[in-house]
Design a protein around this motif. Structure first.
Motif, PDB file in Angstrom:
ATOM      1  N   THR A 194       0.873  -1.165   0.000  1.00 41.61           N
ATOM      2  CA  THR A 194       0.000   0.000   0.000  1.00 41.61           C
ATOM      3  C   THR A 194       0.909   1.213   0.000  1.00 41.61           C
ATOM      4  OG1 THR A 194      -0.131   0.296   2.403  1.00 41.61           O
ATOM      5  CG2 THR A 194      -1.644  -1.296   1.416  1.00 41.61           C
ATOM      6  N   GLN A 195       0.336   2.387   0.071  1.00 39.56           N
ATOM      7  CA  GLN A 195       1.161   3.598   0.034  1.00 39.56           C
ATOM      8  C   GLN A 195       2.141   3.643   1.197  1.00 39.56           C
ATOM      9  OE1 GLN A 195      -1.100   7.221  -0.092  1.00 39.56           O
ATOM     10  NE2 GLN A 195       0.706   8.537  -0.157  1.00 39.56           N
ATOM     11  N   ASN A 196       1.760   3.056   2.341  1.00 42.52           N
ATOM     12  CA  ASN A 196       2.583   3.195   3.539  1.00 42.52           C
ATOM     13  C   ASN A 196       3.040   1.870   4.135  1.00 42.52           C
ATOM     14  OD1 ASN A 196       2.351   6.117   3.699  1.00 42.52           O
ATOM     15  ND2 ASN A 196       0.213   5.758   4.259  1.00 42.52           N
ATOM     16  N   THR A 197       2.798   0.745   3.459  1.00 40.93           N
ATOM     17  CA  THR A 197       3.193  -0.537   4.023  1.00 40.93           C
ATOM     18  C   THR A 197       3.841  -1.434   2.981  1.00 40.93           C
ATOM     19  OG1 THR A 197       1.062  -1.611   3.574  1.00 40.93           O
ATOM     20  CG2 THR A 197       1.304  -0.482   5.708  1.00 40.93           C
ATOM     21  N   CYS A 198       4.696  -2.316   3.476  1.00 45.79           N
ATOM     22  CA  CYS A 198       5.279  -3.383   2.679  1.00 45.79           C
ATOM     23  C   CYS A 198       4.873  -4.706   3.325  1.00 45.79           C
ATOM     24  CB  CYS A 198       6.804  -3.264   2.630  1.00 45.79           C
ATOM     25  SG  CYS A 198       7.411  -1.662   2.024  1.00 45.79           S
ATOM     26  N   GLU A 199       5.153  -5.819   2.657  1.00 44.24           N
ATOM     27  CA  GLU A 199       4.814  -7.125   3.240  1.00 44.24           C
ATOM     28  C   GLU A 199       5.961  -8.095   3.035  1.00 44.24           C
ATOM     29  OE1 GLU A 199       0.752  -9.149   3.270  1.00 44.24           O
ATOM     30  OE2 GLU A 199       1.838 -10.291   1.720  1.00 44.24           O
ATOM     31  N   LEU A 200       6.292  -8.798   4.107  1.00 44.52           N
ATOM     32  CA  LEU A 200       7.304  -9.845   4.086  1.00 44.52           C
ATOM     33  C   LEU A 200       6.597 -11.195   4.153  1.00 44.52           C
ATOM     34  CD1 LEU A 200      10.190 -11.037   4.473  1.00 44.52           C
ATOM     35  CD2 LEU A 200       9.910 -10.585   6.921  1.00 44.52           C
ATOM     36  N   ARG A 201       6.919 -12.096   3.224  1.00 46.20           N
ATOM     37  CA  ARG A 201       6.349 -13.431   3.219  1.00 46.20           C
ATOM     38  C   ARG A 201       7.436 -14.450   3.546  1.00 46.20           C
ATOM     39  NH1 ARG A 201       4.771 -11.307  -1.527  1.00 46.20           N
ATOM     40  NH2 ARG A 201       6.076 -12.782  -2.681  1.00 46.20           N
ATOM     41  N   LEU A 202       7.116 -15.362   4.451  1.00 45.08           N
ATOM     42  CA  LEU A 202       8.028 -16.424   4.843  1.00 45.08           C
ATOM     43  C   LEU A 202       7.484 -17.757   4.350  1.00 45.08           C
ATOM     44  CD1 LEU A 202       8.547 -15.311   8.558  1.00 45.08           C
ATOM     45  CD2 LEU A 202      10.089 -14.847   6.650  1.00 45.08           C
ATOM     46  N   LEU A 203       8.361 -18.749   4.285  1.00 44.33           N
ATOM     47  CA  LEU A 203       7.918 -20.112   4.031  1.00 44.33           C
ATOM     48  C   LEU A 203       8.738 -21.044   4.915  1.00 44.33           C
ATOM     49  CD1 LEU A 203      10.224 -21.648   2.114  1.00 44.33           C
ATOM     50  CD2 LEU A 203       9.187 -20.275   0.336  1.00 44.33           C
ATOM     51  N   ALA A 204       8.203 -22.238   5.126  1.00 44.01           N
ATOM     52  CA  ALA A 204       8.874 -23.219   5.975  1.00 44.01           C
ATOM     53  C   ALA A 204       9.412 -24.346   5.112  1.00 44.01           C
ATOM     54  CB  ALA A 204       7.903 -23.774   7.010  1.00 44.01           C
TER      55      ALA A 204
END
Length: 218
Positions: A194-204
């Motif tokens: 979004t304009q003010n957020t990022c997202e980190l995705r993890l996996l196992a």
């Protein structure tokens, strides 16, 4: 909670981000070569390297040259905690205080991380401490291996500079996870979701997780 004097501040300076990126791409360069690569004076580059080393991101070592005289010092990104004393202290600190903070209700791990066992918990705690100390305000999803992040200090950058900063940060997160044995890996980082957020995705890593849940009979 008040920010500690050891909180990460080095990567708020874009020249240090550029410098770390060069080190990630070209390990074992000398100070002079790094200064030329980032277009900075040698003394300025040395100062930036000192900060990156103090924060556990970079290590230095003499490079054997097979001749008499002092060997040149070369630099590489830290992907093993034994490479840098600050990185080792950070991990030791997380292992010591993480369980205490959870017992008193000041920290928690998502259900999905708890299911994966203690190794995943140590990895997750180390990663979240880095993100929190970097001012990224991590908020973990309880059921999926996703962490929402506040937009980084380089939000104001444009084009190639922003892409460079995002790439360096993503590789740094992979190196931090690699310093703690466990099943978690970086699946991807979605900058500015979004304009003010990022997202980190993890996996196992399934094989590692299976070993933790169903260890082989001795």
């Amino acid at each position: 909670m008040p920010r500690r004097t050891t909180d990460y501040r080095g990567l708020t300076e874009i020249n240090r981000v550029r410098l770390l990126g060069v080190i990630q791409d070209h390990p074992d360069l000398t100070l002079k070569a790094l200064a030329e690569a980032v277009g900075l004076h040698v003394n300025t580059t040395r100062d930036h390297l000192g900060v990156l080393i103090d924060e556990g991101f970079v290590s230095s070592r003499p490079r054997p040259c097979g001749s008499r005289g002092r060997p040149p010092i070369v630099y590489r990104a830290v992907d093993d905690a034994e490479m840098n004393a600050a990185a080792r202290r950070r991990i030791d600190h997380v292992r010591e205080v993480g369980p205490v903070l959870r017992r008193i209700g000041m920290a928690c791990q998502p259900a999905r991380v708890r299911e994966l066992g203690d190794d995943a918990g140590e990895q997750f705690d180390t990663l979240v401490e880095h993100l929190d100390d970097s001012g990224l305000e991590p908020v973990a999803d309880d059921t999926e291996l996703r962490v929402s992040l506040a937009a980084c200090p380089h939000l104001q950058l444009d084009g190639a500079e922003r892409t460079m900063a995002c790439t360096v940060h993503a590789r740094l997160l992979r190196d931090i996870l690699a310093q703690v044995p466990g099943p978690l890996e970086i699946d991807g980082v979605e900058p500015f979701r979004t304009q003010n957020t990022c997202e980190l995705r993890l996996l196992a890593e399934e094989s590692h997780a299976a070993e933790r849940v169903c260890p082989a009979a001795s």
